[in-house]
Design a protein around this motif. Structure first.
Motif, PDB file in Angstrom:
ATOM      1  N   VAL A 135       0.830  -1.200   0.000  1.00  0.00           N
ATOM      2  CA  VAL A 135       0.000   0.000   0.000  1.00  0.00           C
ATOM      3  C   VAL A 135       0.869   1.255   0.000  1.00  0.00           C
ATOM      4  O   VAL A 135       0.576   2.227  -0.708  1.00  0.00           O
ATOM      5  N   GLN A 136       1.944   1.241   0.777  1.00  0.00           N
ATOM      6  CA  GLN A 136       2.786   2.433   0.859  1.00  0.00           C
ATOM      7  C   GLN A 136       3.544   2.700  -0.435  1.00  0.00           C
ATOM      8  O   GLN A 136       3.866   3.832  -0.753  1.00  0.00           O
ATOM      9  N   ARG A 137       3.815   1.627  -1.179  1.00  0.00           N
ATOM     10  CA  ARG A 137       4.466   1.807  -2.466  1.00  0.00           C
ATOM     11  C   ARG A 137       3.565   2.632  -3.387  1.00  0.00           C
ATOM     12  O   ARG A 137       4.030   3.467  -4.154  1.00  0.00           O
ATOM     13  N   ALA A 138       2.264   2.406  -3.252  1.00  0.00           N
ATOM     14  CA  ALA A 138       1.321   3.174  -4.061  1.00  0.00           C
ATOM     15  C   ALA A 138       1.323   4.641  -3.668  1.00  0.00           C
ATOM     16  O   ALA A 138       0.941   5.506  -4.438  1.00  0.00           O
ATOM     17  N   ARG A 139       1.760   4.935  -2.426  1.00  0.00           N
ATOM     18  CA  ARG A 139       1.828   6.325  -1.989  1.00  0.00           C
ATOM     19  C   ARG A 139       3.196   6.920  -2.265  1.00  0.00           C
ATOM     20  O   ARG A 139       3.497   8.024  -1.839  1.00  0.00           O
ATOM     21  N   GLY A 140       4.038   6.159  -2.918  1.00  0.00           N
ATOM     22  CA  GLY A 140       5.356   6.681  -3.256  1.00  0.00           C
ATOM     23  C   GLY A 140       6.363   6.572  -2.141  1.00  0.00           C
ATOM     24  O   GLY A 140       7.417   7.194  -2.187  1.00  0.00           O
TER      25      GLY A 140
END
Lengths: 576, 291
Positions: free
Chosen positions: B158-163
């Motif tokens: 999920v955090q990867r999607a937030r950069g």
């Protein structure tokens, strides 16, 4: 004599002014099945927890609770643990042990029972639940539905007299939820266990309930037999609870002026019987069945409409905004593929719902589309470009568990991160906060919010980064029917006014039927069927809405929601 | 896994493997050790058709090979010079020593691999978690590990999607993100552990003295097997005291080939280590004759 009696119960959480429960009085007889309904935050969980002393919340309380004739506080702890069972919402977190067998005997071990007795209970209960194949499995390898079944069995091992359940199926798919309710019904009917359940799955719980208790803002609004309660609501013209009633009853309501209490249908079967006595024709107004409503179905614009034809034309002109080409994905080398040569095109400005059972790869698909998982073969194309290692910023991803989104201590910090990343102005944030009505939450810690609030906050964060496509994993999980309806409307507004393409995977067919412009069904890692929601769901026998099941093959124009029926049906009472 | 040693109460296989480790360590004779190793490998192959061995044989060969080569090169105690290597004498005694060290190391490793397949974590806890609190704490911890792994994976995705990435970008940012990730993992875990605690309390945890479910029964067959193993083990140890399990290197080098009573004790050791194979074989034979 009542098994459980609540008298003038008031409860206020510390540092809160408004009471969570106010003047609640009711009694539950032994062997009754009682459903507790009401919006999130109406005090259902608080009430259930107050009935189980081990997990009662702290706060100011007055009034009395009696169990089996004596005050609940005087019951010895061991008896309390044994007699009053509690099943929680989250299937994962209530499991303590790593093997199913260990989990089942956990409660008995706590009571100090000897192995011989435990063996006997295990044999009985495992047989009753059909859990033999799972007994030696690790608990974390089970599916959500299996976990919840183990949780129920683990509580039943202690032979409770009353079972309290706090939204036990909120995290399950419809099929697992049905299994769970069947088991509850058997426990209630065959073993005579008293059941008090808070639940949002109305279609499943209303037919089982002997009595329904409706809570609103911590107060009892209605108590009575399901038909009585519905009848009273109809008679009073109270529409605030309309979302909490079974669709069959709502459908009935729309075509009956004077509701006869005894004839109000609750199940699909009853509704079909009622429909059989009616003659329903399509409202004429110069349209054929195939093209029923052009502009008057804003709520279910799923029928063939002028708008759709326009969209169709545009679709042919424009390239898809997001596309999966022959994608194959497995988590481990020797596992069967979760996505199997899957191809899917998502067009600009559509609202695509992907439905399908548990374990068909829906969540994996949406993560792959977001560029978060790299497929072993096949490619994902976003606006004509192949997605390589980094997920594109113009795709917003709303995870199934919104808590995972927050690395920050407060909601405000999360907004700040989103503003920086999206390069957007704070004025836009103000707009969104007003639009979503969550301005009052900015100073809070994300974990203190309710599921519905969390979802909105995450949505705002995503929107601040100005995405072209929004991917949502299970948007309706844990939401109450009213919040769900509002969330669906929000998505539609964003889609229509901001041109946002929305893709979501869901178990919730009612939601998909209401919100989507196109539906796709997943099965064994592939898209097996797709179409516009109306054609799609009226073509399904099981995977359709309750109203869809009622009208299918009933000799009436097939519709999916009560609202749609109201717009399309012309009812003439048949004398017979 | 079912069948074979798993049909017994955990005490039986545990005794077998503990005793087996002792015998491997006291036996200092290439023929004995080679026999033991072969029998153990045989059992491993029978249990999972060589899946475990295939994964580990590289490490086993490397470690054993190291001692096989290095011992003759550094050990200089003995009288029988075989040849000179780089101007140093290579002794026959040292070669035997190397072979024995390599064999006993390999045998111990294979024994441990087999042990791991038979004695699972729960069986071990069952045997030694007699204090229920300890067993409970251990089980809770065991349950916690996959949960943490799952959560960490979810958070990362999920955090990867937030950069916020821990695998790409400048080192400083990665470190900062990594720390934030761990902090988040802990917060989330505590949050969810509260629910587990509620569920445990709701089922009467802490209301009184706990008992422990005993999933294993000690049957007559277990007693018989244990007595048999103990007898054979005792006999083998007696043989060791007599010096029959040991190849005498000094002062006089004993011939490697077995003679007289040593054959008997080789048989005894073979029976001990062959016990699991015998059990598996008996099962297979029963199946065959049952039809």
């Amino acid at each position: 004599m009542a098994l459980l009696e609540v008298k003038d119960l008031w409860f206020t959480y510390p540092e809160e002014k408004r009471p969570a429960l106010a003047d609640v009085s009711f009694a539950v007889d032994a062997g009754e099945f009682v459903a507790l309904c009401g919006p999130s935050g109406s005090g259902k969980s608080t009430l259930l927890r107050l009935l189980k002393p081990e997990i009662s919340p702290y706060g100011r309380r007055s009034g009395a609770i009696f169990y089996d004739g004596s005050p609940l506080a005087d019951i010895p702890p061991a008896r309390c643990a044994r007699d009053i069972g509690f099943v929680f919402q989250d299937p994962d977190n209530q499991i303590a042990m790593d093997r199913v067998l260990g989990e089942l005997v956990f409660g008995l071990e706590n009571l100090g029972m000897d192995t011989g007795m435990m063996r006997r209970r295990v044999a009985e209960i495992v047989h009753f639940f059909g859990l033999e194949p799972l007994l030696d499995r690790k608990t974390h390898e089970l599916s959500g539905g299996q976990k919840q079944m183990v949780n129920l069995a683990a509580v039943l091992m202690m032979e409770p007299r009353i079972l309290l359940l706090d939204e036990p199926t909120a995290q399950l798919d419809p099929v697992s939820a049905k299994d769970f309710f069947n088991m509850l019904r058997r426990m209630n009917e065959e073993l005579g266990i008293t059941v008090l359940i808070a639940e949002h799955r109305l279609e499943d719980v209303w037919p089982l309930a002997d009595r329904v208790i409706m809570l609103e803002d911590g107060r009892l609004r209605h108590v009575g037999k399901p038909r009585e309660v519905i009848g009273k609501l109809f008679a009073e013209g109270d529409v605030s609870f309309i979302d909490y009633l079974p669709r069959a009853s709502v459908l009935y309501r729309q075509f009956t002026v004077e509701a006869e209490r005894e004839r109000i249908p609750i199940t699909v079967k009853e509704a079909k019987r009622w429909l059989a006595g009616l003659t329903v024709v399509e409202k004429a107004e110069g349209r054929s069945i195939k093209d029923p409503c052009v502009n008057e179905c804003p709520d279910s614009e799923n029928a063939a409409s002028a708008g759709r034809f326009k969209a169709e034309a545009r679709r042919r002109r424009e390239a898809p905004v997001l596309e999966a080409r022959a994608v194959r994905f497995h988590y481990r080398k020797n596992d069967p593929p979760v996505l199997n040569h899957l191809s899917l095109k998502i067009d600009v400005g559509e609202r695509l719902a992907i439905v399908g059972g548990n374990g068909t790869g829906k969540s994996t698909l949406i993560k792959t589309l977001a560029g978060l998982l790299t497929p072993q073969s096949g490619t994902i194309w976003f606006k004509g470009k192949k997605i390589k290692s980094e997920p594109p910023e113009a795709i917003g991803y709303l995870p199934q568990n919104p808590k995972l989104f927050f690395m920050e201590e407060t909601v405000e910090d999360a907004y700040r991160h989103a503003l920086e990343r999206g390069g957007t102005s704070p004025a836009l944030l103000e707009d969104y906060l007003n639009f979503f009505e969550i301005g009052h939450l900015t100073a809070r810690h994300p974990y203190d919010l309710s599921d519905g609030e969390l979802q909105k906050v995450v949505l705002v964060c995503l929107l601040l980064e100005r995405p072209d496509v929004l991917l949502i994993d299970e948007p309706t999980k844990g939401l109450d029917p009213a919040v769900k309806k509002r969330f669906g409307k929000l998505l539609k507004t964003l889609n229509q006014e901001e041109g946002l393409t929305v893709v979501f995977v869901t178990h919730d067919i009612e939601f998909a039927a209401q919100v989507a412009t196109r539906c796709a069904m997943m099965f064994r890692g592939e898209i097996t069927a797709e179409g516009d929601p109306h054609a799609f769901f009226t073509g399904n026998a099981f995977y359709t809405t309750a109203v869809g099941r009622i009208t299918r093959g009933a000799g009436v124009p097939e519709v999916l929601t009560p609202e749609e029926a109201k717009k399309r049906w012309l009812v003439a009472k048949d004398g017979s | 896994m079912n069948g074979g040693m798993n049909t017994f109460h955990p005490a039986v296989p545990f005794f077998f493997y503990a005793g087996g480790a002792v015998l491997i360590m006291v036996a200092r004779h290439p023929v004995f050790l080679a026999t033991i190793l072969l029998v153990l490998i045989g059992h491993s192959l029978v249990m999972d058709r060589g899946r475990t061995l295939r994964r580990w044989w590289g490490a086993i060969v490397l470690m054993s090979g190291f001692f096989l080569v290095i011992t003759p090169l550094v050990n200089r105690l003995g009288t029988h010079i075989l040849f000179y290597f780089n101007g140093r004498p290579v002794l026959e005694e040292a070669v035997y020593q190397g072979v024995m060290t390599a064999l006993s190391l390999a045998a111990l490793l294979v024994l441990f691999l087999n042990y791991n397949q038979v004695i699972t974590a729960e069986k071990f806890l069952f045997l030694f978690g007699k204090l229920p609190q300890w067993a409970l704490v251990a089980t809770l911890a065991v349950r916690f590990v996959p949960e943490l792994q799952r959560r960490l994976g979810d958070i990362q995705t999920v955090q990867r999607a937030r950069g916020l990435s821990v695998t790409a970008g400048p080192l400083q940012a990665r470190l900062k993100n990594g720390l934030a990730l761990v902090q988040m993992l802990l917060t989330l875990s505590l949050e969810e552990a509260l629910q587990t605690a509620d569920s445990m309390k709701a089922r009467g945890y802490g209301t009184g003295k706990r008992s422990q479910y005993n999933p294993y029964r000690f049957r007559p067959a277990d007693r018989l097997a244990l007595l048999f193993l103990a007898a054979v083990f005792g006999l083998a140890l007696f043989g060791w005291r007599l010096g029959d399990l040991v190849l005498t290197l000094r002062p006089v080098l004993e011939p490697v080939f077995l003679h007289g009573r040593e054959w008997f004790y080789l048989f005894v050791v073979g029976v001990y280590f062959g016990f699991p194979l015998f059990i598996e074989g008996r099962e297979a034979w029963r199946w065959r004759s049952w039809k």
